[in-house]
Design a protein around this motif. Sequence first.
Motif, PDB file in Angstrom:
ATOM      1  N   THR A 100      57.468 -92.793 -73.199  1.00 52.76           N
ATOM      2  CA  THR A 100      58.722 -92.637 -73.781  1.00 52.76           C
ATOM      3  C   THR A 100      58.767 -92.244 -75.427  1.00 52.76           C
ATOM      4  N   SER A 103      58.133 -88.756 -75.375  1.00 51.30           N
ATOM      5  CA  SER A 103      59.299 -87.763 -75.178  1.00 51.30           C
ATOM      6  C   SER A 103      60.116 -87.994 -76.490  1.00 51.30           C
ATOM      7  N   ILE A 104      60.229 -89.048 -77.152  1.00 46.77           N
ATOM      8  CA  ILE A 104      60.997 -89.336 -78.294  1.00 46.77           C
ATOM      9  C   ILE A 104      60.486 -88.169 -79.499  1.00 46.77           C
ATOM     10  N   ASP A 108      63.519 -85.587 -78.822  1.00 44.24           N
ATOM     11  CA  ASP A 108      64.797 -86.475 -78.242  1.00 44.24           C
ATOM     12  C   ASP A 108      64.754 -87.805 -78.898  1.00 44.24           C
ATOM     13  N   HIS A 110      67.133 -89.720 -79.690  1.00 40.87           N
ATOM     14  CA  HIS A 110      68.255 -90.443 -79.037  1.00 40.87           C
ATOM     15  C   HIS A 110      67.830 -91.360 -78.164  1.00 40.87           C
ATOM     16  N   ARG A 111      66.581 -91.085 -77.520  1.00 43.71           N
ATOM     17  CA  ARG A 111      66.319 -92.018 -76.552  1.00 43.71           C
ATOM     18  C   ARG A 111      65.505 -93.359 -77.124  1.00 43.71           C
ATOM     19  N   ARG A 112      65.557 -94.387 -76.194  1.00 45.46           N
ATOM     20  CA  ARG A 112      65.053 -95.828 -76.786  1.00 45.46           C
ATOM     21  C   ARG A 112      64.011 -96.177 -75.713  1.00 45.46           C
ATOM     22  N   ASP A 130      61.552 -99.365 -81.156  1.00 39.22           N
ATOM     23  CA  ASP A 130      62.877 -99.053 -80.884  1.00 39.22           C
ATOM     24  C   ASP A 130      63.674 -99.072 -82.604  1.00 39.22           C
ATOM     25  N   GLN A 137      65.617 -91.648 -86.753  1.00 41.04           N
ATOM     26  CA  GLN A 137      66.725 -90.929 -86.571  1.00 41.04           C
ATOM     27  C   GLN A 137      67.610 -90.632 -87.436  1.00 41.04           C
TER      28      GLN A 137
END
Length: 389
Positions: A100, A103-104, A108, A110-112, A130, A137
């Motif tokens: 994850t 990916s962030i 991205d 906005h993902r958590r 997180d 962000q």
Amino acid sequence: MTSRKRSLQTRLALAYAAGIYAAGVFVVVFVAVPLAGVQSATSTEHPSSSAITGTGSGISLPQLLTGSAVALVLLIPVALALGWFVAGRFLRPLRAITATARSISAGDLHRRLGLGEPTDELTELGHTLDDLFARLQAAFDAQRHFVANASHELRTPLAGLRTLLEVALADPDADAGALREACQEALALGGYQERLVQALLALATSERGVTRWDTLDLAHVAARVLASRRGQATEAGIDLAEHLTSAVTAGDPGLVESLFANLIDNAIRHNHAGGQVKVTTRTSGPQAALTVTNSGPVIPEDQIQRLFQPFQKLAPDRHGRGDGYGLGLAIVNAVTHAHHATLTAGARPEGGLSITVRFTHGSAAPLRRGAPHRTGPVRPAMDGAPRPG
């Protein structure tokens, strides 16, 4: 799964297997061997017991050692398989966190992770990440917003300057007086751009943080800034009042003076003829506080927090002066956060603002240099908070 993560699982599996195998060796050496010795000694002291019971003398020491060696050999693959399984179970949440996070980091924001139960060290790590992603962000969004606004603010005077020069050059009947007037207007636009760039540099320096901690008295800093602003206030018809008492704190003298200057400039600029600006410094318990209160237009309470963001104004070109950039209070906010101080702002019912900044008193501020840089909303003025004037 990369080789590095395989290597971690392998190391954990070997560690778990080594623990299991060590426990097996411990049982053989410290439990089975002494019991075999006791049984052999008992058979030697009571040789008639075999005739009574019909059994032999039991397992001999060589037989026990041979059987234990075979068991320890068979324990090796069992321990490795069990260790690999346990390591994989423990690393499964870490793999999810890594995937994850990758990916962030790829864009991205906005993902958590959103790790739930059970609550353990890895879950706490996920919650911490997180929070970090949320701050990143917000920082990236603020940076993009700032760059867009800065580009717009710089493009406007540049476009005006280019239009002015093009008009002057395109006029075939322009005389020396017209060209001189065009040059004066160009110089005024250049001065506006220079002041805007200086304000942007001041904001960037403030957001960089405090690199120098000196003991300073807020009253002395306020007196210097007020002395340099009296001419500007007199020209605008603003009365500067002061009530300065010693308030010793620690910080960067240049940044603190910039904070004072921007507070007073803002109070003078967004005021009205015959208005007042009052500056107060004092010691309040363990804190050194400064307050700048000004008259002016009535400001809605829900607009105060927005005014401390870059390029934010209550209304465009208030009072027709057109000399504000929307950066003064943003610089104040940045300097406050850099010093881990507290900023309180409130709208006065009769119009204007009352802004108070509280620094750590005395020499305790440098001890907080390693404290995290926390950003957040400007605190509204509470009922009963001191409001000079």
